[in-house]
Write a protein that holds these residues in place. Structure first.
Motif, mmCIF file in Angstrom:
data_model
loop_
_atom_site.group_PDB
_atom_site.id
_atom_site.type_symbol
_atom_site.label_atom_id
_atom_site.label_comp_id
_atom_site.label_asym_id
_atom_site.label_seq_id
_atom_site.Cartn_x
_atom_site.Cartn_y
_atom_site.Cartn_z
ATOM 1 N N ILE A 99 -66.984 67.047 108.075
ATOM 2 C CA ILE A 99 -66.036 67.745 107.431
ATOM 3 C C ILE A 99 -64.498 67.189 107.099
ATOM 4 N N GLU A 100 -64.149 67.128 105.791
ATOM 5 C CA GLU A 100 -62.934 66.523 105.538
ATOM 6 C C GLU A 100 -61.789 67.397 105.086
ATOM 7 N N ASN A 101 -60.919 67.461 105.959
ATOM 8 C CA ASN A 101 -59.701 68.030 105.269
ATOM 9 C C ASN A 101 -59.892 69.160 104.509
ATOM 10 N N LEU A 102 -60.827 70.106 105.318
ATOM 11 C CA LEU A 102 -61.218 71.337 104.721
ATOM 12 C C LEU A 102 -60.205 72.508 104.701
ATOM 13 N N SER A 161 -56.798 72.598 106.873
ATOM 14 C CA SER A 161 -57.197 71.100 106.816
ATOM 15 C C SER A 161 -57.883 70.659 107.911
ATOM 16 N N LEU A 162 -59.127 71.030 108.146
ATOM 17 C CA LEU A 162 -59.941 71.072 109.281
ATOM 18 C C LEU A 162 -60.715 69.687 108.997
ATOM 19 N N SER A 163 -60.859 68.860 109.787
ATOM 20 C CA SER A 163 -61.650 67.684 109.740
ATOM 21 C C SER A 163 -62.303 67.355 111.050
ATOM 22 N N PHE A 164 -63.789 67.116 110.914
ATOM 23 C CA PHE A 164 -64.479 66.680 112.292
ATOM 24 C C PHE A 164 -65.863 66.440 111.747
ATOM 25 N N GLU A 165 -66.694 65.770 112.861
ATOM 26 C CA GLU A 165 -67.878 65.212 112.433
ATOM 27 C C GLU A 165 -68.773 65.665 113.565
ATOM 28 N N VAL A 166 -69.853 66.056 113.126
ATOM 29 C CA VAL A 166 -70.951 66.399 114.194
ATOM 30 C C VAL A 166 -72.288 65.361 114.145
ATOM 31 N N LYS A 167 -72.561 64.804 115.071
ATOM 32 C CA LYS A 167 -73.666 63.670 114.978
ATOM 33 C C LYS A 167 -75.177 64.384 115.240
ATOM 34 N N ASN A 205 -57.946 77.449 116.385
ATOM 35 C CA ASN A 205 -57.183 78.612 116.302
ATOM 36 C C ASN A 205 -56.299 78.640 115.164
ATOM 37 N N LYS A 206 -56.211 79.622 114.383
ATOM 38 C CA LYS A 206 -55.583 79.771 113.256
ATOM 39 C C LYS A 206 -56.311 78.590 112.294
ATOM 40 N N GLY A 207 -57.415 78.160 112.221
ATOM 41 C CA GLY A 207 -57.884 76.998 111.205
ATOM 42 C C GLY A 207 -57.836 75.913 111.606
ATOM 43 N N LYS A 208 -57.178 75.655 112.731
ATOM 44 C CA LYS A 208 -56.752 74.251 113.074
ATOM 45 C C LYS A 208 -57.679 73.760 114.611
ATOM 46 N N ILE A 209 -57.928 72.677 114.758
ATOM 47 C CA ILE A 209 -58.706 72.057 116.101
ATOM 48 C C ILE A 209 -57.323 72.158 116.870
ATOM 49 N N VAL A 210 -57.796 72.766 118.184
ATOM 50 C CA VAL A 210 -56.612 72.615 118.983
ATOM 51 C C VAL A 210 -57.518 72.267 120.515
ATOM 52 N N ALA A 211 -58.461 72.056 120.507
ATOM 53 C CA ALA A 211 -59.209 71.331 121.583
ATOM 54 C C ALA A 211 -60.655 70.781 121.233
ATOM 55 N N ASP A 212 -60.796 69.754 121.738
ATOM 56 C CA ASP A 212 -62.282 69.146 121.185
ATOM 57 C C ASP A 212 -62.755 68.063 122.374
ATOM 58 N N GLY A 213 -63.797 68.399 122.736
ATOM 59 C CA GLY A 213 -64.495 67.290 124.045
ATOM 60 C C GLY A 213 -65.568 68.304 124.663
#
Lengths: 238, 309
Positions: free
Chosen positions: B5-8, B20-26, B206-214
């Motif tokens: 997901i790039e800059n969604l 502007s959400l960006s992340f990747e799932v493998k 939260n509010k469309g943005k990643i606030v924690a990841d791990g």
């Protein structure tokens, strides 16, 4: 094509599972049978072996029945959310819309084919113009297809079935009589335009036994417009 | 099959649902998607499954873009939408056959796949019932069976365990874990314990943005910061113990827990641990420890901290 048939098959079996199909067929045969054979200026009154009376009645019964069949098509799927399930399958909006269209058209064809005994009976009574009968049936199918397409379009606009039903009738009534009336009360090019837009012009010309490319173009454009309109509305969710 | 997901970004009117959400799932990863109501979880999932489209940015599933190749993307995704919409008038088996056909399961494999799904999802007794007649838990199983019928590479589950009883929840979790070994799974949930138990990786938005990841440990550690101990020291007076604790070099902060004289909450300074110091202190003063518990930050606390306004 396979997906269109899968959608159509499901719709058709849901017509029969919900008894809607049986109610529609029985009501259609009841109405048109009653007015064709038993009442008023019925088929014997004409003193001619022709199915014109039946075609005139079916023209009206189908006009009212079709919106009742199409109203739930997309509106209900929107309401229950199954449209999300459907649209996230490898399937385009066009395939969904045409699948639903085909299912309803098939139901109408089934209902019409059950009136074939009328044809057989009348053919026994005298010399019947076979060409006119078959074209009359073709006219009914083309007219039904046009209203189905309109009905699916109005069903795609809302998630309320009643709104979809009334909207389809409202649009239908313009094609069915209002354009014809306007053509009669106006003159000049405008009258010609309304005359061309009126469903009865084309329906009558076909059921009299004349197949003109103008009529085919007319029906096909309504069908396509309705289907493309529904597709656009569905695609617009994004 | 990876998801990128790039800059969604996706807005509803002026409100940004996804920002502007960006992340990747493998492949082989089970991602737990957490967030308060209206954080943009469902919207993101709907964009991945091609139901909605983002305003800007792109989503690629196995290299195929959702905007240019939606048909290809949809083939590889099994999706269980929120509220699990189903055709209620259809018998379970007809519904599964319908979904199998739409998903392009080969006609010769169709029967086998449907049987397999009925067995894995425990629908054997209900297969001929109409979906309307099923309880919520069974409906959920039907939805899951429908999502899995074509053996998808990517599984998107929007709150998959709502309405299930505890036994079913455990079964579904096991199923997801089993499936997740070879596939890419994204699941959203309100139940933090569930996400912790099922997922390899947790993402809080939260509010469309990643606030924690791990991983859940990483998140906890991140939020925890300094060591926190709850100790009960007896044998001395309350104030003496309190003072002595405060004087320790590793301890930054001491607090009484309640009116109970002997219970303290001790926070260490960054990067140091105070257990030994407390023990030594007690030995030298002749006090004794009756309780010492490290207070772990719970995922709930992490969640509350990062999503608080």
């Amino acid at each position: 094509m396979k997906s269109i048939w899968t959608v159509a098959h499901r719709e058709l079996s849901s017509f029969f599972d919900s008894l809607l199909a049986y109610i529609m067929i029985v009501a259609f045969l009841g109405f048109s049978g009653f007015f064709t054979w038993l009442r008023g200026s019925d088929i014997f009154f004409v003193n001619q072996a022709s199915l014109q009376t039946f075609f005139g009645i079916a023209y009206w019964t189908l006009f009212f029945f079709i919106p009742a069949l199409t109203m739930r098509m997309i509106a209900e799927e929107r309401k229950t959310g199954t449209i999300e399930m459907l649209l996230t399958k490898p399937l385009s909006e066009w395939q969904i819309v045409t699948g639903k269209f085909l299912a309803t058209l098939l139901l109408i064809v089934i209902a019409l084919s059950l009136t074939l005994p009328y044809y057989i009976t009348v053919a026994q009574l005298g010399d019947i113009d076979h060409g006119a009968v078959w074209l009359g049936y073709l006219g009914l199918i083309l007219m039904s297809a046009s209203y189905i397409s309109v009905g699916i379009f109005t069903s795609s606009l809302t998630n309320n079935q009643i709104v979809a039903f009334l909207l389809a009738l409202l649009i239908g009534i313009f094609f069915h009589i209002i354009f014809g009336i306007m053509a009669g009360s106006l003159s000049g090019t405008l009258a010609n335009v309304f005359y061309f837009l009126s469903m009865s012009t084309h329906y009558e010309s076909i059921s009299r036994g004349v197949l003109d490319s103008k009529d085919i173009i007319y029906f096909c454009s309504i069908i396509l417009l309705g289907l493309i309109g529904s597709q656009v509305v569905l695609a617009n969710r994004k | 099959m990876d998801i990128q997901i790039e800059n969604l970004t996706k807005s509803y009117g002026v409100q940004k649902a996804v920002d502007s959400l960006s992340f990747e799932v493998k492949t082989g990863e089970i991602l737990g998607f957490l967030g308060p109501n209206g954080a943009g979880k469902s919207t993101t999932m709907k964009i991945i499954t091609c139901y909605l489209a983002g305003d800007t940015g792109d989503v690629k599933v196995g290299g195929n873009s959702v905007s240019y190749n939606p048909e290809k993307v949809k083939k590889h995704i099994g999706y269980l939408p929120e509220n699990n919409p189903l055709y209620l008038e259809m018998p379970v088996i007809d519904y599964l056959r319908f979904v199998a056909k739409l998903q392009g399961v080969k006609p010769q494999d169709e029967k086998e796949r449907i049987l397999e799904m009925i067995n894995t999802c425990g629908l054997k007794g209900e297969q001929h019932k109409k979906i309307r007649e099923l309880s919520k838990g069974y409906k959920q199983r039907v939805g899951l069976a429908g999502a899995l019928i074509h053996d998808p590479d990517v599984l998107i589950l929007d709150e998959p365990t709502t309405g299930l009883d505890p036994n079913q929840i455990i079964e579904i979790r096991e199923l997801i874990k089993k499936i997740g070994k070879e596939k890419t799974v994204i699941l959203s949930s309100h139940i933090l314990a569930e996400v912790e138990a099922t997922c390899d990786r947790i993402m809080i938005i939260n509010k469309g943005k990643i606030v924690a990841d791990g991983t859940s440990e990483q998140l906890r550690k991140q939020a925890q910061g300094n060591e926190l101990l709850r100790v009960r020291i007896e044998g001395g007076s309350r104030n003496d113990v309190f003072k002595a604790l405060q004087e320790q070099s590793t301890i930054s902060f001491v607090d009484f827990v309640s009116e109970e004289a002997t219970l303290f909450e001790v926070q260490s300074k960054p990067e140091v641990y105070s257990a030994k110091a407390i023990f030594d202190l007690c030995v030298s003063n002749g006090w004794y420890i009756t309780e010492m518990t490290p207070i772990e930050t719970k995922l709930e606390d992490v969640f509350r901290e990062v999503t608080a306004n």
